[in-house]
Design a protein around this motif. Structure first.
Motif, PDB file in Angstrom:
ATOM      1  N   PHE A  33       0.831  -1.211   0.000  1.00  0.00           N
ATOM      2  CA  PHE A  33       0.000   0.000   0.000  1.00  0.00           C
ATOM      3  C   PHE A  33       0.865   1.260   0.000  1.00  0.00           C
ATOM      4  O   PHE A  33       0.578   2.222  -0.722  1.00  0.00           O
ATOM      5  CB  PHE A  33      -1.004   0.028   1.161  1.00  0.00           C
ATOM      6  CG  PHE A  33      -1.845   1.269   1.107  1.00  0.00           C
ATOM      7  CD1 PHE A  33      -2.788   1.435   0.099  1.00  0.00           C
ATOM      8  CD2 PHE A  33      -1.646   2.309   2.003  1.00  0.00           C
ATOM      9  CE1 PHE A  33      -3.530   2.604  -0.002  1.00  0.00           C
ATOM     10  CE2 PHE A  33      -2.388   3.489   1.907  1.00  0.00           C
ATOM     11  CZ  PHE A  33      -3.331   3.626   0.897  1.00  0.00           C
ATOM     12  N   ILE A  36       1.841   1.842  -3.405  1.00  0.00           N
ATOM     13  CA  ILE A  36       0.717   2.398  -4.178  1.00  0.00           C
ATOM     14  C   ILE A  36       0.670   3.916  -4.029  1.00  0.00           C
ATOM     15  O   ILE A  36       0.500   4.644  -5.010  1.00  0.00           O
ATOM     16  CB  ILE A  36      -0.633   1.773  -3.720  1.00  0.00           C
ATOM     17  CG1 ILE A  36      -0.740   0.326  -4.204  1.00  0.00           C
ATOM     18  CG2 ILE A  36      -1.824   2.596  -4.223  1.00  0.00           C
ATOM     19  CD1 ILE A  36      -1.975  -0.424  -3.711  1.00  0.00           C
ATOM     20  N   TYR A  42      -1.695   6.988  -8.788  1.00  0.00           N
ATOM     21  CA  TYR A  42      -2.489   7.058  -7.554  1.00  0.00           C
ATOM     22  C   TYR A  42      -2.431   8.484  -7.011  1.00  0.00           C
ATOM     23  O   TYR A  42      -1.617   8.841  -6.170  1.00  0.00           O
ATOM     24  CB  TYR A  42      -1.960   6.042  -6.528  1.00  0.00           C
ATOM     25  CG  TYR A  42      -2.939   5.806  -5.383  1.00  0.00           C
ATOM     26  CD1 TYR A  42      -4.090   5.046  -5.570  1.00  0.00           C
ATOM     27  CD2 TYR A  42      -2.715   6.361  -4.127  1.00  0.00           C
ATOM     28  CE1 TYR A  42      -4.984   4.838  -4.538  1.00  0.00           C
ATOM     29  CE2 TYR A  42      -3.616   6.161  -3.083  1.00  0.00           C
ATOM     30  CZ  TYR A  42      -4.739   5.397  -3.301  1.00  0.00           C
ATOM     31  OH  TYR A  42      -5.632   5.191  -2.267  1.00  0.00           O
ATOM     32  N   SER A 149      -9.442   9.247   2.774  1.00  0.00           N
ATOM     33  CA  SER A 149     -10.693   8.771   2.157  1.00  0.00           C
ATOM     34  C   SER A 149     -10.945   7.302   2.477  1.00  0.00           C
ATOM     35  O   SER A 149     -11.497   6.562   1.654  1.00  0.00           O
ATOM     36  CB  SER A 149     -10.711   8.994   0.632  1.00  0.00           C
ATOM     37  OG  SER A 149     -12.048   8.989   0.157  1.00  0.00           O
ATOM     38  N   TYR A 193      -6.364   2.661 -10.098  1.00  0.00           N
ATOM     39  CA  TYR A 193      -6.528   1.321  -9.524  1.00  0.00           C
ATOM     40  C   TYR A 193      -6.073   0.216 -10.474  1.00  0.00           C
ATOM     41  O   TYR A 193      -6.262  -0.968 -10.201  1.00  0.00           O
ATOM     42  CB  TYR A 193      -7.993   1.132  -9.078  1.00  0.00           C
ATOM     43  CG  TYR A 193      -8.331   2.081  -7.941  1.00  0.00           C
ATOM     44  CD1 TYR A 193      -8.131   1.702  -6.619  1.00  0.00           C
ATOM     45  CD2 TYR A 193      -8.775   3.388  -8.202  1.00  0.00           C
ATOM     46  CE1 TYR A 193      -8.394   2.578  -5.583  1.00  0.00           C
ATOM     47  CE2 TYR A 193      -9.029   4.272  -7.175  1.00  0.00           C
ATOM     48  CZ  TYR A 193      -8.835   3.863  -5.861  1.00  0.00           C
ATOM     49  OH  TYR A 193      -9.074   4.746  -4.835  1.00  0.00           O
ATOM     50  N   THR A 200      -0.935  -2.440  -7.722  1.00  0.00           N
ATOM     51  CA  THR A 200      -2.288  -2.629  -7.171  1.00  0.00           C
ATOM     52  C   THR A 200      -2.746  -4.081  -7.360  1.00  0.00           C
ATOM     53  O   THR A 200      -3.384  -4.658  -6.473  1.00  0.00           O
ATOM     54  CB  THR A 200      -3.279  -1.643  -7.823  1.00  0.00           C
ATOM     55  OG1 THR A 200      -2.742  -0.316  -7.703  1.00  0.00           O
ATOM     56  CG2 THR A 200      -4.641  -1.697  -7.142  1.00  0.00           C
ATOM     57  N   ILE A 239     -13.310  -3.456  -6.697  1.00  0.00           N
ATOM     58  CA  ILE A 239     -12.052  -4.179  -6.823  1.00  0.00           C
ATOM     59  C   ILE A 239     -12.291  -5.658  -6.510  1.00  0.00           C
ATOM     60  O   ILE A 239     -12.876  -6.003  -5.474  1.00  0.00           O
ATOM     61  CB  ILE A 239     -10.985  -3.547  -5.911  1.00  0.00           C
ATOM     62  CG1 ILE A 239     -10.804  -2.072  -6.339  1.00  0.00           C
ATOM     63  CG2 ILE A 239      -9.662  -4.302  -6.000  1.00  0.00           C
ATOM     64  CD1 ILE A 239     -10.139  -1.210  -5.336  1.00  0.00           C
ATOM     65  N   GLU A 267     -12.858  -5.083  -2.380  1.00  0.00           N
ATOM     66  CA  GLU A 267     -12.929  -3.695  -1.905  1.00  0.00           C
ATOM     67  C   GLU A 267     -13.853  -2.834  -2.763  1.00  0.00           C
ATOM     68  O   GLU A 267     -13.907  -2.993  -3.970  1.00  0.00           O
ATOM     69  CB  GLU A 267     -11.522  -3.074  -1.945  1.00  0.00           C
ATOM     70  CG  GLU A 267     -11.434  -1.667  -1.418  1.00  0.00           C
ATOM     71  CD  GLU A 267      -9.995  -1.137  -1.355  1.00  0.00           C
ATOM     72  OE1 GLU A 267      -9.238  -1.341  -2.315  1.00  0.00           O
ATOM     73  OE2 GLU A 267      -9.650  -0.516  -0.335  1.00  0.00           O
ATOM     74  N   SER A 269     -14.203   1.325  -3.347  1.00  0.00           N
ATOM     75  CA  SER A 269     -13.624   2.623  -3.039  1.00  0.00           C
ATOM     76  C   SER A 269     -14.598   3.676  -3.552  1.00  0.00           C
ATOM     77  O   SER A 269     -14.615   3.999  -4.743  1.00  0.00           O
ATOM     78  CB  SER A 269     -12.243   2.759  -3.688  1.00  0.00           C
ATOM     79  OG  SER A 269     -11.615   3.931  -3.230  1.00  0.00           O
ATOM     80  N   LYS A 271     -16.445   7.140  -4.322  1.00  0.00           N
ATOM     81  CA  LYS A 271     -16.057   8.501  -4.702  1.00  0.00           C
ATOM     82  C   LYS A 271     -17.302   9.366  -4.547  1.00  0.00           C
ATOM     83  O   LYS A 271     -18.406   8.918  -4.876  1.00  0.00           O
ATOM     84  CB  LYS A 271     -15.553   8.521  -6.151  1.00  0.00           C
ATOM     85  CG  LYS A 271     -14.476   7.453  -6.453  1.00  0.00           C
ATOM     86  CD  LYS A 271     -13.232   7.588  -5.580  1.00  0.00           C
ATOM     87  CE  LYS A 271     -12.284   6.419  -5.717  1.00  0.00           C
ATOM     88  NZ  LYS A 271     -11.182   6.455  -4.731  1.00  0.00           N
TER      89      LYS A 271
HETATM   90  C1  AVJ Z   1      -6.942   3.216   1.678  1.00  0.00           C
HETATM   91  C2  AVJ Z   1      -9.186   2.722   1.112  1.00  0.00           C
HETATM   92  C3  AVJ Z   1      -8.285   4.871   0.622  1.00  0.00           C
HETATM   93  O1  AVJ Z   1      -9.601   3.149  -1.748  1.00  0.00           O
HETATM   94  O2  AVJ Z   1      -7.915   4.137  -2.685  1.00  0.00           O
HETATM   95  C4  AVJ Z   1      -5.722   1.689  -2.969  1.00  0.00           C
HETATM   96  C5  AVJ Z   1      -7.132   1.542  -0.789  1.00  0.00           C
HETATM   97  N1  AVJ Z   1      -7.048   0.009  -2.788  1.00  0.00           N
HETATM   98  N2  AVJ Z   1      -5.613   0.943  -4.070  1.00  0.00           N
HETATM   99  C6  AVJ Z   1      -8.399   3.439  -1.790  1.00  0.00           C
HETATM  100  C7  AVJ Z   1      -6.647   1.108  -2.146  1.00  0.00           C
HETATM  101  C8  AVJ Z   1      -6.410  -0.089  -3.948  1.00  0.00           C
HETATM  102  C9  AVJ Z   1      -7.465   2.988  -0.672  1.00  0.00           C
HETATM  103  N3  AVJ Z   1      -7.978   3.424   0.675  1.00  0.00           N
END
Ligand code: AVJ
Length: 307
Positions: A33, A36, A42, A149, A193, A200, A239, A267, A269, A271
């Motif tokens: 992470f 990332i 990102y 976020s 992403y 990622t 995701i 996941e 995410s 927006k």
């Molecule tokens: C940590 C939840 C804000 O949603 O962007 C990043 C996690 N997952 N790349 C996001 C995440 C894939 C991230 N957060």
């Protein structure tokens, strides 16, 4: 069987298989992470840091003197340190995290960097209300800080619940300072992403490795592929891990079948639009008093007061 294993099994038995994003973050996952956050695609971390660096004086003025800053999450991130550096008159800093190990490590770091700060870590699951410590100095108000976020990981009802917990912890006269990622050109979201370096994808697949090593699973990491797509109607990046064949896997002595092309949701995410977030905040008893955005309107940091 522990409650945790039962929840994992329940998620994998659903028509849409799912595993909670909290399983991303073993040691390797946390490193991935961090990688990332340094990717050119990102934009979230850069945009939020830029907002913090350029607007922190305004934030400090709103927070005022002798406040108690309650961070949801372990803290010690660069964003937190920028804020702490500019809040020279805090009653206390209260990081809240479910992982005691994580929390103590970051508490030591913060105490080292801010020797005069009253740091009062709380081990708690912040999705439910918890007791606040009693600092030496009586705080004028509580300000909840929730950067990154991370709110975006929660579906609407769960996000509302979390905002209500924040409202409770903020207390009378309290406030919330929160990082909220914004809806934007789907291509920017897609790339954020689906980075070119594949970090990622590695982060997503690492969840299966984590479950193999620590939860008695036997996922074949070569038989799944990363997928991240922006659902414009729902305003969220979805995701998933896509099975590349009909196969069987095991977790804690339980067998699961997964078909070729079937997915495991790992996941969401979410927006937000400014209006959409303001509506949710209002429903939880907060009024958005100030919104800061980066120059490209990608990300927002919002100061919400109890209404
Ligand atoms: C940590 C939840 C804000 O949603 O962007 C990043 C996690 N997952 N790349 C996001 C995440 C894939 C991230 N957060």
């Amino acid at each position: 069987m522990t409650e945790e294993i039962a929840a994992l099994i329940e998620g994998l038995r659903r028509p849409q298989k799912m595993i909670s994003p909290k399983y991303f973050y073993d040691e390797k996952g946390s490193q991935l992470f961090d990688k990332i956050t340094e990717l050119p695609e990102y934009y979230l971390t850069d945009a939020e840091l830029d907002i913090m660096r350029t607007r922190v004086d305004e934030m400090a003025a709103l927070i005022g003197k002798q406040a108690s800053l309650i961070e949801f999450g372990a803290g010690s991130s660069l964003k937190t340190r920028i804020l702490l550096e500019h809040l020279d008159d805090l009653a206390a800093y209260v990081p809240v995290d479910i992982s005691e190990e994580h929390l103590l490590a970051s508490t030591m770091k913060i105490r080292g960097e801010f020797p005069d700060l009253d740091v009062r870590p709380v081990v708690a699951d912040f999705t439910h209300s918890f007791d606040l410590p009693t600092p030496t100095i009586m705080p004028v108000k509580n300000v909840v800080y929730f950067p990154g976020s991370t709110i975006g990981n929660f579906e609407h009802d769960a996000a509302m619940e979390l905002l209500r917990v924040m409202h409770t912890e903020a207390g009378e006269g309290g406030a919330l300072l929160i990082g909220v990622d914004l809806q934007k050109d789907p291509e920017i979201l897609h790339d954020a992403y689906n980075d070119a370096a594949g970090v990622t994808a590695e982060f997503n697949l690492n969840m299966l490795r984590h479950l193999n090593t620590s939860y008695g699973a036997n996922f074949d990491l070569d038989a799944f592929e990363h997928r991240a797509e922006y659902d414009e109607d729902e305003g969220r990046v979805v995701i998933e891990l896509v099975s590349q064949e009909d196969q069987t896997f095991e977790l804690a002595d339980t067998e699961f079948d997964i078909a070729d092309g079937e997915t495991i949701l790992t996941e969401y995410s979410h927006k937000y639009t400014l209006e959409g977030f303001a509506e949710m905040a209002a429903e939880a008893g907060f009024e958005v008093a100030k919104v800061w955005k980066d120059a490209d309107d990608l990300f927002s940091v919002q100061y919400c007061v109890r209404s």
